[in-house]
Design an enzyme around this catalytic site. Structure first.
Site, mmCIF file in Angstrom:
data_model
loop_
_atom_site.group_PDB
_atom_site.id
_atom_site.type_symbol
_atom_site.label_atom_id
_atom_site.label_comp_id
_atom_site.label_asym_id
_atom_site.label_seq_id
_atom_site.Cartn_x
_atom_site.Cartn_y
_atom_site.Cartn_z
ATOM 1 N N ASP A 1 35.925 -12.056 30.842
ATOM 2 C CA ASP A 1 36.280 -12.883 31.696
ATOM 3 C C ASP A 1 37.183 -12.491 33.115
ATOM 4 O O ASP A 1 36.987 -12.922 34.015
ATOM 5 C CB ASP A 1 36.733 -14.342 31.148
ATOM 6 C CG ASP A 1 36.625 -15.372 31.979
ATOM 7 O OD1 ASP A 1 37.154 -16.579 31.636
ATOM 8 O OD2 ASP A 1 36.118 -15.390 33.050
ATOM 9 N N ASP B 1 35.375 -9.634 35.075
ATOM 10 C CA ASP B 1 34.241 -9.851 36.039
ATOM 11 C C ASP B 1 34.668 -10.272 37.385
ATOM 12 O O ASP B 1 34.126 -9.892 38.291
ATOM 13 C CB ASP B 1 33.216 -10.803 35.494
ATOM 14 C CG ASP B 1 33.618 -12.055 35.157
ATOM 15 O OD1 ASP B 1 32.800 -12.784 34.709
ATOM 16 O OD2 ASP B 1 34.535 -12.460 35.264
ATOM 17 N N GLY B 2 35.760 -11.076 37.326
ATOM 18 C CA GLY B 2 36.327 -11.654 38.786
ATOM 19 C C GLY B 2 36.868 -10.449 39.348
ATOM 20 O O GLY B 2 36.685 -10.419 40.377
ATOM 21 N N ARG C 1 35.777 -8.968 42.985
ATOM 22 C CA ARG C 1 36.286 -8.876 44.359
ATOM 23 C C ARG C 1 36.559 -7.401 44.742
ATOM 24 O O ARG C 1 36.656 -6.988 45.592
ATOM 25 C CB ARG C 1 37.752 -9.401 44.161
ATOM 26 C CG ARG C 1 37.809 -10.852 44.133
ATOM 27 C CD ARG C 1 39.249 -11.730 43.812
ATOM 28 N NE ARG C 1 39.576 -11.409 42.520
ATOM 29 C CZ ARG C 1 39.280 -12.231 41.600
ATOM 30 N NH1 ARG C 1 38.615 -13.331 42.032
ATOM 31 N NH2 ARG C 1 39.574 -12.371 40.325
ATOM 32 N N ASP D 1 29.857 -17.532 35.291
ATOM 33 C CA ASP D 1 31.110 -17.322 34.615
ATOM 34 C C ASP D 1 31.376 -18.733 34.081
ATOM 35 O O ASP D 1 32.220 -18.936 32.840
ATOM 36 C CB ASP D 1 32.187 -16.939 35.792
ATOM 37 C CG ASP D 1 33.587 -16.656 35.169
ATOM 38 O OD1 ASP D 1 34.595 -16.944 35.941
ATOM 39 O OD2 ASP D 1 33.603 -15.874 34.171
ATOM 40 N N ASP E 1 32.155 -19.692 30.025
ATOM 41 C CA ASP E 1 33.131 -20.520 29.341
ATOM 42 C C ASP E 1 33.054 -21.796 28.909
ATOM 43 O O ASP E 1 33.498 -21.647 27.533
ATOM 44 C CB ASP E 1 34.408 -20.783 30.720
ATOM 45 C CG ASP E 1 34.894 -19.508 31.344
ATOM 46 O OD1 ASP E 1 35.529 -19.382 32.191
ATOM 47 O OD2 ASP E 1 34.765 -18.444 30.422
#
Lengths: 287, 310
Positions: B101, B104-105, B109, B122, B126
């Site tokens: 998690d 992936d963010g 970016r 995402d 979650d």
């Protein structure tokens, strides 16, 4: 606690509302371009602080459909309390909660009290009541717990992504779907009675699964129907509603897939716009 | 199935994108005013059919962060499969899913591959992973099933309404909150490491509750308890034998899940309180937007009536 109290204490409310809609008239601009918006026209959105301070006349929290919504929450919660050991009260309360779902929408449209808050309350109550019932069913049928977890996941995620894609593409209600996006969804949503019937039968199926754990008396003991199997009422009604429940899950999958494609399309469109603007900017700098 | 295939089969894609953003140049208008929009300026939104047909160059479904998202879904689902009977594999897979998690963010970016689809994937992963773990916990601790149902409800509803209010008020990420809306949320969201720590500790607590049903070996079997903790010669202990007997018994039998669980419990409780605050603040924002739109509608109706009288 009510917004009326807060607005008196904090930022003074502007005398006229016109500053909100006509920035050219001066005053604080309460609307601003959407952050991250790359469309050529300014997409105006409400400033959240101003929106919160605006609650002076009416109290949306006390709108009749929202009051019905609160009763729905309370009856659904009460049905969960009784779920392990008092099936009659549990089922009654759960069905009252489901029935009120039809009434809050009707009341909102009849009284002109539709609100975004009410729509969210309605959606959240539906999803969470179904999820909690399915959660209990994992205790009743432990061998099938993976299936119930999958149903919870599908229910949440399909409604969530559909709502997200509706908000991004500006549909005023997630239930208005034009036929060219998905024919299956069009038939499903076009007739409100069909929609209500599908959703209601879906809930009835899960309630039948629940009652199946408690109701052991076959129908034949009430009146002499010749049956091959000793079926109970929950089993009969469950078998009748099972196809509709299965159909609704398939529709959920279709909803998820279509909404994904819409979001991806919006992403691609925005990326292309961003690239063009970057290219134009680079061209402008070269000159 | 991929959008690229569909666009070749259906409506021909316009040569240049400019018709999408400049309706004045002619061609089909692919943007239209938002339905039900009562703001005086036209709020342009994308036509969904056009958006779907636009997928020609890149495939958002195959972006790297979204691929990481699919791996997250698969590992979370696999952890659910093993949950009733193989706690080690279950816990490992669940933590892999949580760790990804964070990645992936970062990947989105770094590679410039942020997408709405990725954000939704995402969020959904979650919420559903936590909900399914809590669902399993209702089987492990049936007396507490109402509490777990409440936690599922709070988790889902607070994130849902916060996302809804963010979209309606145009925040580009639900994690950007200005301090005047809620100071608690500002502290929570401002530092991304704090945010990650809170979310991670929250998940660790639930995993500890899960492991508590399987892990029966006390930590003291690995190393000896300091004798002063179990010395019963103190006057205080002799005056309250029951209380201290209770404490010493549990100290002797503490397992790792119980220790870590006790440490992470305050953070989990804090996160639930933050969820309640999120829900309340987002409700007020939505109500404010409702009232503003109602007032605008009334003014426009009044202006229209005036116009008709003349």
């Amino acid at each position: 606690m009510a917004p009326t109290t807060r607005s008196h204490q904090s930022t003074p409310v502007p005398e006229s509302i016109s500053t909100a809609v006509s920035p050219s008239l001066g005053g604080d601009i309460k609307q601003r371009p959407r952050e991250g918006s790359r469309s050529r026209t300014r997409e105006e959105v409400w400033d959240p602080k101003y929106a919160v301070d605006l609650a002076i006349d009416e109290n949306v929290f006390l709108f009749v459909p929202n009051l019905i919504g609160y009763v729905r929450v309370i009856t659904a919660a009460a049905s969960l309390v009784f779920m392990p050991y008092h099936p009659k009260w549990c089922t009654t309360l759960y069905f009252v909660s489901c029935m009120l779902d039809a009434f809050d929408g009707m009341a909102a449209r009849a009284l002109g009290q539709t609100s975004k808050f009410g729509a969210v309350l309605d959606m959240v109550t539906d999803r969470c009541a179904t999820a909690c019932l399915l959660t209990f069913l994992t205790s009743v049928y432990p061998n099938w717990s993976l299936l119930f977890m999958f149903l919870i996941t599908l229910d949440f995620s399909s409604h969530y992504i559909h709502m997200y894609s509706s908000l991004v593409t500006g549909s005023s209600s997630h239930k208005t779907v034009t036929s060219d996006v998905s024919r299956i969804l069009w038939y499903y949503y076009n007739d409100s009675r069909t929609l209500f019937f599908f959703c209601f039968a879906n809930e009835v199926f899960f309630v039948c699964l629940y009652l199946n754990a408690f109701w052991l008396t076959p129908i034949t003991s009430s009146f002499p129907i010749p049956t091959f199997l000793n079926l109970t009422w929950p089993q009969v009604v469950g078998l009748l509603t099972f196809p509709i429940c299965a159909g609704k899950q398939i529709i959920n999958v279709v909803q998820f897939w279509k909404a994904s494609k819409i979001l991806v399309g919006v992403d691609l469109a925005e990326r292309q716009t961003a690239r063009r603007e970057a290219a134009l900017k680079a061209q402008g700098q070269q000159r």
